[in-house]
Design a protein around this motif. Structure first.
Motif, PDB file in Angstrom:
ATOM      1  N   ASP A   8     -29.697  23.467   7.216  1.00  0.00           N
ATOM      2  CA  ASP A   8     -28.405  23.990   6.767  1.00  0.00           C
ATOM      3  C   ASP A   8     -28.403  23.959   5.240  1.00  0.00           C
ATOM      4  O   ASP A   8     -28.268  22.897   4.629  1.00  0.00           O
ATOM      5  N   ASP A 243     -23.568  30.309   7.160  1.00  0.00           N
ATOM      6  CA  ASP A 243     -23.058  28.995   7.558  1.00  0.00           C
ATOM      7  C   ASP A 243     -21.828  29.062   8.459  1.00  0.00           C
ATOM      8  O   ASP A 243     -21.688  28.239   9.360  1.00  0.00           O
ATOM      9  N   GLN A 244     -20.946  30.034   8.249  1.00  0.00           N
ATOM     10  CA  GLN A 244     -19.745  30.060   9.078  1.00  0.00           C
ATOM     11  C   GLN A 244     -19.983  30.636  10.473  1.00  0.00           C
ATOM     12  O   GLN A 244     -19.525  30.054  11.459  1.00  0.00           O
ATOM     13  N   ASN A 247     -21.633  27.784  12.056  1.00  0.00           N
ATOM     14  CA  ASN A 247     -20.708  26.707  12.423  1.00  0.00           C
ATOM     15  C   ASN A 247     -20.022  27.034  13.743  1.00  0.00           C
ATOM     16  O   ASN A 247     -19.843  26.158  14.595  1.00  0.00           O
ATOM     17  N   THR A 262     -13.880  24.717   9.628  1.00  0.00           N
ATOM     18  CA  THR A 262     -14.574  23.710   8.832  1.00  0.00           C
ATOM     19  C   THR A 262     -13.798  23.499   7.547  1.00  0.00           C
ATOM     20  O   THR A 262     -13.096  24.397   7.081  1.00  0.00           O
ATOM     21  N   ASP A 438     -23.133  19.449  13.615  1.00  0.00           N
ATOM     22  CA  ASP A 438     -23.045  20.005  12.269  1.00  0.00           C
ATOM     23  C   ASP A 438     -23.919  21.252  12.197  1.00  0.00           C
ATOM     24  O   ASP A 438     -24.520  21.677  13.191  1.00  0.00           O
ATOM     25  N   GLY A 439     -23.986  21.848  11.012  1.00  0.00           N
ATOM     26  CA  GLY A 439     -24.683  23.110  10.863  1.00  0.00           C
ATOM     27  C   GLY A 439     -26.168  23.036  11.134  1.00  0.00           C
ATOM     28  O   GLY A 439     -26.750  23.955  11.717  1.00  0.00           O
TER      29      GLY A 439
END
Length: 493
Positions: A8, A243-244, A247, A262, A438-439
């Motif tokens: 990540d 990342d989103q 997520n 997040t 988590d990511g």
């Protein structure tokens, strides 16, 4: 044994996790650097990072994880990569970095996106691209073309941060449809790169790397990189996402009506639609979700708020007692009544805010009473203000058909704060489910889907553990609503 390695790449650190593919357990995790990575801001509104710094910290995180786990690296079946969205990374014909990456929170490209939206036509942009070009990757590239022509002339490929990490590991340059869409470079009607914008900006589409699927073999670790990282040559990269979207994947959010959130450096709420809806003002943005295909529409509607945990960090570094921990700050915030006894903080102090139509209102503090308010009041008001900014944006999402009855989030960052998560639940009416993920763990699971270890997301996330549930507290709702109404009036005024 089969293992999955996930990365990540954030703007604060690079995290790596090694996951047991069969049990779903993270065998080892670590992140570097231990202090936040430098963000260079030589002018107001600018934000850049050196990709070599990303690579150096990825190496350290990999070394630590492999040392902790002590596994046979030939049994690492696949690698997944999550990365900070919207960044512009430029490489020459030898795949060397041309300049520092212009990252997500840099706002210099706003005028370029606004002009493109006007000149190309708002209806055309929204109907085909689902967004205004705004301050996204393609607009950042337009800034380079106009202001750094010598650098622009050297470009072989423009890439997202995760594309660059994959290139570094495999020697193969490629990107994904979801990656192109996050740069506002994907035409949903044509199911192809957004020719209308490339033509408008005068970009040759040869600047686009090859397009690979989000899930599937995108390249394999080279011999030289295997030696450098301590991995096995030929290990495939089989998943990559911003990342989103990642997520959301990490929280098993794939389908319409599911919502992830997040609250890290930026705050994000991300909901999934099954049709290509958009906000006419581009206050929230629509991107291809990780499981979007031409035959199955899965569009992630993303609310991004820049000034979230960065405000909490600013309060810690500049207001709270020296040496205080975040957990101690959370304890202090909990000693103050709902509404912070009239103190309000507008949290937008980290550049242009899309939810405010790219305005930069800055952070502001309202209602300070020198005889009443303390550091603890400021801590609580900051966390309430961040929750209120989520509510403000979620109302826009609700107008697009994204209901927020249940929010899934990782048990991390501001969601560790009882004040923040209870305030968010109370003001939105949503139940908040917190998960131990988590990511980087999500990226590892995504790699498992990409290599075929998991037949589908349900199988990949069967071991996902819910660790807490937060529901609206009836005694708080009136006070929270009154505090939000005051906050909103101060924002609008």
């Amino acid at each position: 044994m089969r293992y999955l390695l996930g990365y990540d790449l954030g703007s604060s650190s690079v995290k790596a996790s090694l996951v047991d593919a069969d049990s779903g357990e993270a065998l080892a995790s670590d992140f570097y650097p231990k202090k936040e990575m430098e963000i260079k801001s030589v002018k107001a509104g600018w934000a850049e990072q050196d990709p070599e710094t990303w690579w150096a910290n990825l190496k350290e995180a990999t070394r630590s994880v492999l040392q902790q786990a002590q596994v046979d690296t030939s049994q690492i079946a696949a690698i997944g990569i999550s990365y900070q969205m919207h960044g512009l990374t430029l490489v020459d014909s030898d795949y060397r970095i041309i300049r520092d990456a212009i990252i997500w929170c840099d706002s210099r490209a706003v005028p370029y996106g606004e002009r493109a939206f006007k000149d190309v036509g708002g209806d055309k942009c929204l109907e085909n691209l689902l967004n205004s070009p705004g301050n996204f990757t393609l607009s950042k590239l337009a800034w380079v073309k106009e202001n750094e022509p010598e650098n622009f002339a050297r470009i072989r490929y423009y890439m997202l941060p995760g594309d660059y990490i994959a290139l570094r590991m495999t020697g193969i340059a490629n990107t994904t449809p979801s990656g192109l869409s996050e740069g506002i470079a994907w035409d949903f009607k044509e199911n192809a790169p957004a020719g209308v914008l490339y033509d408008y900006f005068g970009f040759d589409q040869l600047l686009i790397p090859d397009i690979a699927p989000t899930f599937g073999v995108q390249g394999r670790v080279t011999a030289a990189i295997a030696k450098e990282l301590g991995l096995t040559e030929g290990t495939p990269i089989t998943y990559r996402a911003g990342d989103q979207p990642n997520n959301a994947l990490s929280l098993n959010v794939f389908n319409p009506g599911e919502v992830a959130a997040t609250a890290g450096t930026s705050g994000v709420v991300y909901g999934v639609n099954d049709d290509a809806k958009y906000d006419p003002l581009s206050r929230v943005n629509s991107f291809a979700h990780v499981n979007h295909t031409a035959s199955q529409t899965r569009v992630g509607v993303l609310l991004c708020i820049n000034g979230t945990a960065i405000l909490n960090a600013w309060i810690r570094n500049n207001v709270a007692s020296e040496g205080i921990s975040y957990s101690e700050m959370n304890e202090q915030a909990a000693t103050i009544p709902v509404g912070s006894e009239g103190l309000s903080i507008i949290p937008f102090g980290n550049g242009a805010e899309r939810v405010l139509c790219n305005e930069e209102p800055a952070c502001s503090i309202h209602g300070v009473n020198f005889l009443r308010h303390t550091k603890a009041h400021l801590i609580r008001a900051a966390q309430e203000g961040i929750a209120f900014s989520f509510k403000y944006g979620m109302d826009i999402m609700n107008g697009m058909g994204i209901e927020t009855k249940t929010i899934r989030a990782g048990h991390a960052n501001l969601f560790l704060s009882p004040v923040f998560r209870q305030t968010l639940s109370d003001i939105t009416g949503a139940t908040i489910e917190l998960y131990n993920t988590d990511g980087s763990i999500g990226a590892a699971r995504g790699a498992g889907i990409g290599i075929g270890i998991y037949k589908n997301p349900e199988e990949a996330f069967r071991t996902l553990k819910r660790v807490a549930v937060v529901t609206p507290s009836a005694p708080n709702i009136q006070a929270v609503s009154e505090a939000y109404d005051k906050w909103k009036k101060q924002l609008i005024n």
